[in-house]
Motif scaffolding. Structure first.
Motif, short mmCIF file in Angstrom:
data_model
loop_
_atom_site.label_atom_id
_atom_site.label_comp_id
_atom_site.label_asym_id
_atom_site.label_seq_id
_atom_site.Cartn_x
_atom_site.Cartn_y
_atom_site.Cartn_z
N MET A 1 -17.06 -24.79 -19.85
CA MET A 1 -18.36 -24.63 -19.13
C MET A 1 -18.34 -24.77 -17.79
SD MET A 1 -21.03 -27.43 -20.90
CE MET A 1 -20.88 -27.16 -22.46
N ALA A 2 -18.71 -23.86 -16.91
CA ALA A 2 -18.72 -23.94 -15.04
C ALA A 2 -20.18 -24.53 -14.61
CB ALA A 2 -19.12 -22.16 -15.43
N VAL A 37 -22.83 -38.35 -10.43
CA VAL A 37 -24.20 -39.49 -11.70
C VAL A 37 -24.83 -38.16 -10.85
CG1 VAL A 37 -25.40 -41.29 -10.61
CG2 VAL A 37 -23.34 -42.05 -10.86
N LYS A 38 -25.17 -38.18 -9.38
CA LYS A 38 -26.60 -36.72 -9.27
C LYS A 38 -25.99 -35.63 -10.50
CE LYS A 38 -27.71 -38.85 -5.41
NZ LYS A 38 -27.69 -38.94 -3.55
N LEU A 39 -25.16 -35.65 -10.33
CA LEU A 39 -24.69 -33.76 -10.88
C LEU A 39 -24.79 -33.77 -12.50
CD1 LEU A 39 -21.90 -32.91 -9.24
CD2 LEU A 39 -23.47 -31.01 -9.11
N PRO A 44 -26.29 -31.61 -17.85
CA PRO A 44 -25.80 -33.40 -18.44
C PRO A 44 -24.97 -32.20 -19.79
CG PRO A 44 -28.34 -32.58 -18.64
CD PRO A 44 -27.71 -31.23 -17.45
N ASN A 45 -24.67 -32.44 -20.81
CA ASN A 45 -23.33 -32.31 -20.99
C ASN A 45 -22.57 -30.92 -20.70
OD1 ASN A 45 -24.71 -33.44 -23.38
ND2 ASN A 45 -26.28 -32.26 -23.28
N ASN A 46 -22.19 -30.74 -18.89
CA ASN A 46 -20.95 -29.71 -18.28
C ASN A 46 -20.19 -30.94 -18.77
OD1 ASN A 46 -19.19 -29.49 -16.46
ND2 ASN A 46 -21.12 -27.49 -15.85
N ALA A 47 -18.79 -30.46 -19.15
CA ALA A 47 -17.54 -30.62 -19.85
C ALA A 47 -16.62 -31.35 -18.00
CB ALA A 47 -16.81 -29.93 -20.84
N LEU A 87 -16.50 -31.73 -25.42
CA LEU A 87 -17.29 -31.30 -25.28
C LEU A 87 -16.35 -29.99 -24.55
CD1 LEU A 87 -19.61 -32.74 -22.60
CD2 LEU A 87 -20.46 -31.55 -24.38
N ASP A 88 -15.50 -30.07 -24.19
CA ASP A 88 -14.59 -28.60 -23.86
C ASP A 88 -13.61 -28.53 -24.56
OD1 ASP A 88 -13.33 -26.48 -23.87
OD2 ASP A 88 -14.28 -25.76 -21.37
#
Length: 183
Positions: A1-2, A37-39, A44-47, A87-88
C-alpha cells in the motif's frame, strides 16, 4: 500500500525525522509523530504510515521519563506495528521496522524476540526466493539481527547456527566496509 502522492512529501519528511529520532534526536521524534498522526487521519489503513507511526510511539516511549509511560508507549507502538503487518504482511520496510524494534526492546518485559525472528526469517526467505530483494548490506545485518534475536529468545544453538551457516556473507560485508575505509 503506497503513500498517496499528495502526502508523499510529508511522509518523506516524517521518515527523515523518524530516522533522526532513531539516532537520538528527541525533538525529531516528536515532530515525526505529529506529522504521522496527521497522515494517519488523511490515509487511514495505510500500512506504511501505520508502521512508522508505531515506531515513533516506541521512540517516544524510549525518550519518556516515567517508567510506566515508557512501557505503555512501547506497547502501544508494538500494537500499531502488529496492525501494520496485518494490513500488509509482505512489506519489506514494515518487517524491517518491526523486527529491529522487537530486537531492541527488553525481552524480559515485552517477549517479542520471536516476532523479530519471524520478521528476519521472512525477509531472508523472501531474498532466497527473489535474489536482490534485500541489498548486499541488508543481508549480513539481518543475519546478525536474527542471531541476536535467537540469543534474546534463549535459543543460543539457533543463534550460533545462523552465524555459522551465513558467516561468509557476514565476512563479505565486513571486507566491503574495510575496503571502503581504505579508499
Amino acid at each position: 500500500m503506497a503513500v498517496d502522492s499528495a502526502h508523499w512529501k510529508q511522509f518523506e519528511e516524517a521518515k527523515t525525522l523518524h530516522n533522526k529520532g532513531v539516532d537520538g534526536d528527541k525533538k525529531a521524534v516528536i515532530q515525526a509523530n505529529e506529522l504521522l498522526v496527521k497522515l494517519r487521519e488523511a490515509e487511514p489503513n495505510n500500512a506504511l504510515i501505520e508502521a512508522y507511526y508505531g515506531s515513533t510511539l516506541v521512540l517516544l516511549g524510549r525518550d519518556a521519563v516515567k517508567i510506566m509511560e515508557k512501557a505503555d508507549r512501547a506497547q502501544e507502538g508494538l500494537d500499531v506495528l502488529n496492525e501494520a503487518i496485518t494490513l500488509d504482511s509482505n512489506h519489506k520496510e514494515i518487517r524491517l521496522l518491526r523486527g529491529n524494534i522487537c530486537l531492541r526492546l527488553p525481552e524480559s518485559f515485552f517477549q517479542c524476540s520471536e516476532t523479530a525472528i519471524e520478521d528476519f526469517t521472512f525477509l531472508l526467505n523472501r531474498n532466497k526466493e527473489n535474489p536482490g530483494y534485500l541489498t548486499p548490506n541488508q543481508v549480513p545485518d539481518i543475519l546478525r539481527n536474527l542471531s541476536s534475536a535467537y540469543q534474546n529468545a534463549g535459543k543460543p544453538d539457533e543463534a550460533k547456527a545462523v552465524l555459522q551457516h551465513f558467516a561468509p556473507l557476514v565476512r563479505k560485508k565486513k571486507d566491503r566496509k574495510e575496503g571502503e575505509e581504505t579508499h
